[in-house]
Design a protein around this motif. Sequence first.
Motif, PDB file in Angstrom:
ATOM      1  N   LYS A 246       0.811  -1.297  -0.286  1.00  0.00           N
ATOM      2  CA  LYS A 246      -0.513   0.195   0.367  1.00  0.00           C
ATOM      3  C   LYS A 246       0.589   1.515  -0.373  1.00  0.00           C
ATOM      4  CE  LYS A 246      -0.395   0.788   5.082  1.00  0.00           C
ATOM      5  NZ  LYS A 246      -1.775   1.012   6.368  1.00  0.00           N
ATOM      6  N   GLY A 247       2.374   1.163   0.174  1.00  0.00           N
ATOM      7  CA  GLY A 247       3.005   2.521   0.458  1.00  0.00           C
ATOM      8  C   GLY A 247       3.317   2.918  -1.034  1.00  0.00           C
ATOM      9  N   ARG A 248       3.435   4.103  -0.990  1.00  0.00           N
ATOM     10  CA  ARG A 248       3.767   5.304  -1.775  1.00  0.00           C
ATOM     11  C   ARG A 248       5.838   5.443  -2.119  1.00  0.00           C
ATOM     12  NH1 ARG A 248      -0.531   8.021  -0.888  1.00  0.00           N
ATOM     13  NH2 ARG A 248       0.696   9.842   0.575  1.00  0.00           N
ATOM     14  N   PRO A 249       5.753   5.210  -3.247  1.00  0.00           N
ATOM     15  CA  PRO A 249       7.410   5.227  -3.578  1.00  0.00           C
ATOM     16  C   PRO A 249       8.071   5.935  -2.122  1.00  0.00           C
ATOM     17  CG  PRO A 249       6.551   4.741  -5.491  1.00  0.00           C
ATOM     18  CD  PRO A 249       5.135   5.446  -4.562  1.00  0.00           C
ATOM     19  N   GLY A 250       9.184   5.872  -1.808  1.00  0.00           N
ATOM     20  CA  GLY A 250       9.617   7.407   0.078  1.00  0.00           C
ATOM     21  C   GLY A 250       8.801   6.810   0.917  1.00  0.00           C
ATOM     22  N   GLN A 251       7.917   6.342   0.865  1.00  0.00           N
ATOM     23  CA  GLN A 251       6.622   5.795   2.014  1.00  0.00           C
ATOM     24  C   GLN A 251       7.895   4.801   2.826  1.00  0.00           C
ATOM     25  OE1 GLN A 251       2.790   5.828   1.659  1.00  0.00           O
ATOM     26  NE2 GLN A 251       2.353   7.996   1.902  1.00  0.00           N
ATOM     27  N   LEU A 252       8.728   4.766   2.854  1.00  0.00           N
ATOM     28  CA  LEU A 252       9.318   3.251   3.589  1.00  0.00           C
ATOM     29  C   LEU A 252       9.023   2.280   4.451  1.00  0.00           C
ATOM     30  CD1 LEU A 252      11.682   6.273   4.990  1.00  0.00           C
ATOM     31  CD2 LEU A 252      12.465   4.414   2.602  1.00  0.00           C
ATOM     32  N   LEU A 253       7.695   1.654   3.397  1.00  0.00           N
ATOM     33  CA  LEU A 253       6.527   0.485   4.427  1.00  0.00           C
ATOM     34  C   LEU A 253       7.674  -0.945   3.188  1.00  0.00           C
ATOM     35  CD1 LEU A 253       3.071   2.146   4.243  1.00  0.00           C
ATOM     36  CD2 LEU A 253       4.837   1.113   5.895  1.00  0.00           C
ATOM     37  N   THR A 254       8.392  -0.536   2.709  1.00  0.00           N
ATOM     38  CA  THR A 254       9.275  -1.991   2.226  1.00  0.00           C
ATOM     39  C   THR A 254      10.040  -2.380   3.018  1.00  0.00           C
ATOM     40  OG1 THR A 254      11.230  -0.131   0.804  1.00  0.00           O
ATOM     41  CG2 THR A 254       8.943  -1.091  -0.226  1.00  0.00           C
ATOM     42  N   LEU A 290      15.752  -1.157  -1.789  1.00  0.00           N
ATOM     43  CA  LEU A 290      16.800   0.659  -1.732  1.00  0.00           C
ATOM     44  C   LEU A 290      16.329   1.124  -3.227  1.00  0.00           C
ATOM     45  CD1 LEU A 290      19.575  -2.617  -2.980  1.00  0.00           C
ATOM     46  CD2 LEU A 290      20.058  -0.741  -1.759  1.00  0.00           C
ATOM     47  N   ALA A 291      14.797   0.900  -3.551  1.00  0.00           N
ATOM     48  CA  ALA A 291      14.298   1.859  -4.638  1.00  0.00           C
ATOM     49  C   ALA A 291      14.134   2.428  -3.988  1.00  0.00           C
ATOM     50  CB  ALA A 291      13.577   0.710  -5.528  1.00  0.00           C
ATOM     51  N   ASP A 292      13.440   2.705  -2.262  1.00  0.00           N
ATOM     52  CA  ASP A 292      12.531   2.865  -1.833  1.00  0.00           C
ATOM     53  C   ASP A 292      13.475   4.059  -0.695  1.00  0.00           C
ATOM     54  OD1 ASP A 292       9.711   4.246  -0.763  1.00  0.00           O
ATOM     55  OD2 ASP A 292       9.583   1.850   0.226  1.00  0.00           O
ATOM     56  N   VAL A 293      14.499   3.556  -0.760  1.00  0.00           N
ATOM     57  CA  VAL A 293      15.589   4.557  -0.265  1.00  0.00           C
ATOM     58  C   VAL A 293      15.723   5.667  -0.919  1.00  0.00           C
ATOM     59  CG1 VAL A 293      17.642   5.179   0.850  1.00  0.00           C
ATOM     60  CG2 VAL A 293      15.875   3.037   1.918  1.00  0.00           C
ATOM     61  N   THR A 294      15.893   5.191  -2.088  1.00  0.00           N
ATOM     62  CA  THR A 294      16.136   6.827  -2.634  1.00  0.00           C
ATOM     63  C   THR A 294      14.627   7.408  -3.065  1.00  0.00           C
ATOM     64  OG1 THR A 294      17.788   4.963  -4.688  1.00  0.00           O
ATOM     65  CG2 THR A 294      16.621   7.015  -5.646  1.00  0.00           C
ATOM     66  N   ASP A 304      17.667  11.570   7.985  1.00  0.00           N
ATOM     67  CA  ASP A 304      16.067  12.177   8.141  1.00  0.00           C
ATOM     68  C   ASP A 304      16.226  10.235   9.030  1.00  0.00           C
ATOM     69  OD1 ASP A 304      13.508   9.662   8.881  1.00  0.00           O
ATOM     70  OD2 ASP A 304      12.878  12.260   8.444  1.00  0.00           O
ATOM     71  N   PRO A 305      15.822   9.637  11.015  1.00  0.00           N
ATOM     72  CA  PRO A 305      15.547   7.976  11.263  1.00  0.00           C
ATOM     73  C   PRO A 305      15.381   7.410  11.351  1.00  0.00           C
ATOM     74  CG  PRO A 305      15.287   9.802  13.183  1.00  0.00           C
ATOM     75  CD  PRO A 305      15.066  10.905  11.895  1.00  0.00           C
ATOM     76  N   ARG A 306      14.024   7.462  10.267  1.00  0.00           N
ATOM     77  CA  ARG A 306      13.342   6.737   9.163  1.00  0.00           C
ATOM     78  C   ARG A 306      14.071   6.632   8.050  1.00  0.00           C
ATOM     79  NH1 ARG A 306       8.013  10.485   8.641  1.00  0.00           N
ATOM     80  NH2 ARG A 306      10.022  11.754   8.566  1.00  0.00           N
ATOM     81  N   ILE A 307      14.891   7.293   7.408  1.00  0.00           N
ATOM     82  CA  ILE A 307      15.248   6.642   6.574  1.00  0.00           C
ATOM     83  C   ILE A 307      16.698   5.607   6.693  1.00  0.00           C
ATOM     84  CG2 ILE A 307      17.380   7.309   4.668  1.00  0.00           C
ATOM     85  CD1 ILE A 307      15.971   9.534   4.320  1.00  0.00           C
ATOM     86  N   LEU A 308      17.561   5.649   7.486  1.00  0.00           N
ATOM     87  CA  LEU A 308      18.357   5.120   8.553  1.00  0.00           C
ATOM     88  C   LEU A 308      18.337   4.260   8.511  1.00  0.00           C
ATOM     89  CD1 LEU A 308      20.271   8.915  10.442  1.00  0.00           C
ATOM     90  CD2 LEU A 308      21.205   7.605   8.133  1.00  0.00           C
ATOM     91  N   GLN A 309      17.375   3.515   9.415  1.00  0.00           N
ATOM     92  CA  GLN A 309      16.222   2.799   9.900  1.00  0.00           C
ATOM     93  C   GLN A 309      16.129   2.059   8.978  1.00  0.00           C
ATOM     94  OE1 GLN A 309      12.303   2.978  11.365  1.00  0.00           O
ATOM     95  NE2 GLN A 309      11.713   1.060  12.282  1.00  0.00           N
ATOM     96  N   VAL A 310      15.884   1.907   7.241  1.00  0.00           N
ATOM     97  CA  VAL A 310      15.774   0.658   6.670  1.00  0.00           C
ATOM     98  C   VAL A 310      17.248   0.415   6.229  1.00  0.00           C
ATOM     99  CG1 VAL A 310      15.293   0.948   4.063  1.00  0.00           C
ATOM    100  CG2 VAL A 310      13.519   2.316   5.883  1.00  0.00           C
ATOM    101  N   ARG A 311      18.269   1.634   6.057  1.00  0.00           N
ATOM    102  CA  ARG A 311      19.743   1.411   5.341  1.00  0.00           C
ATOM    103  C   ARG A 311      20.287   0.548   6.637  1.00  0.00           C
ATOM    104  NH1 ARG A 311      21.470   4.474   1.516  1.00  0.00           N
ATOM    105  NH2 ARG A 311      20.289   6.389   1.423  1.00  0.00           N
ATOM    106  N   HIS A 312      19.834   0.283   7.609  1.00  0.00           N
ATOM    107  CA  HIS A 312      20.871  -0.315   8.819  1.00  0.00           C
ATOM    108  C   HIS A 312      19.922  -1.845   8.156  1.00  0.00           C
ATOM    109  CE1 HIS A 312      23.015   1.879  11.628  1.00  0.00           C
ATOM    110  NE2 HIS A 312      21.939   2.935  11.517  1.00  0.00           N
TER     111      HIS A 312
END
Length: 370
Positions: A246-254, A290-294, A304-312
């Motif tokens: 359901k998430g849109r690109p950039g919402q990081l629900l991936t 990876l695409a979502d983080v981009t 932003d902590p949300r981006i970093l959370q995914v990156r970890h």
Amino acid sequence: MARLIPLIVIAVSVYFWIKARRGAKAGPASGGGVSKGEVAKAAAALGLVPPEQLDTERVIPVVPEHAAARDAVRAGDWEAGAAFVAGAGRDWWERTRRITWLADEAVKDDAWLQAWRAARPDDPAAAAVHANALVYLAWEMRGDNRASHTSQEQFASFHRVLAEAREAFPRAQELAGDDPSPFIGELALAMGLGFPHERVEELWAEIEKRDPYHLSAHTSAMQYWCAKWRGSHELMHDFARRAAAKGRPGQLLTLLPLYAYFEQETHESDLKPQTFYGRPEVVAATDAALADVTAATQLLDRRDPRILQVRHLLAWMLFWQDRYVEAMEQYREVDGHIGCVPWNYSSDPKDRYVNTRDYTAAQYLKATRA
């Protein structure tokens, strides 16, 4: 004591579940054609943060505004705390993060919170901070040990304070209006008291009605549905897949499918990480994140902590998939502050992080200098 709450990574808006992690799997210290000496030198050659300087409590440095609010409430200035929450406006993720930050402070000393509630008995922020703080306090009283090493007195205190929290959340929710924070906070209570699935579905409907894409809400809810709490691998993966879809690109629900795969691998001690994380569906989920983080870096600050959370988690997945050049990109972005999943599922987060990062660094240098 490590806590997984949104101000740290947010992730997460759950206080307690990482405490149960002991002896989780770590990566190889050497191998794959890389000597221990090369591993040791690689991190220094790439200018990575020395192990002794790594922060295992946070994913970003303390934000000055947060530090000022913390210092103010510690000095008894509850109005500063109220202004701190109000400053988030209708950014529900940020408001949740600030409420949990203050709730964590209230566990240590709640005199300022009592004064706030006395002065403004109908303040929705004060009510939300109070309800969350009770959950955190209950787990503080229970302690970190397994049930067999927890006293009856600790269990009694734990259940007594959780019962108080159960009474506090309805009032906070009544005052909340469009704010999902007190509904998200109750997810931690649902885990502690073992709410039935039907009750959590009702709670989730209230959250989705207010903010259907709230990342911390999703990571908290997924914890309820995982096998170690009140669900199963099947229920956890189903929730994660629906969230990502359901998430849109950039919402990081991936993040959710990655998190679910990590939970499963951690829970099942007979799984081999390199084989499990190399499965096609896990690789596909990694590529989607990876695409979502981009996309997210075009919408949010890259720190932003949300981006970093995914990156970890991406660093962890890419490491086990032998995708060292891509993994190194993630390690460089997050290096320095490692207070989150997957590192804090280990009894020695720093060792787990350094072990995988430095091995990745050595493989990265091999690949790029070949």
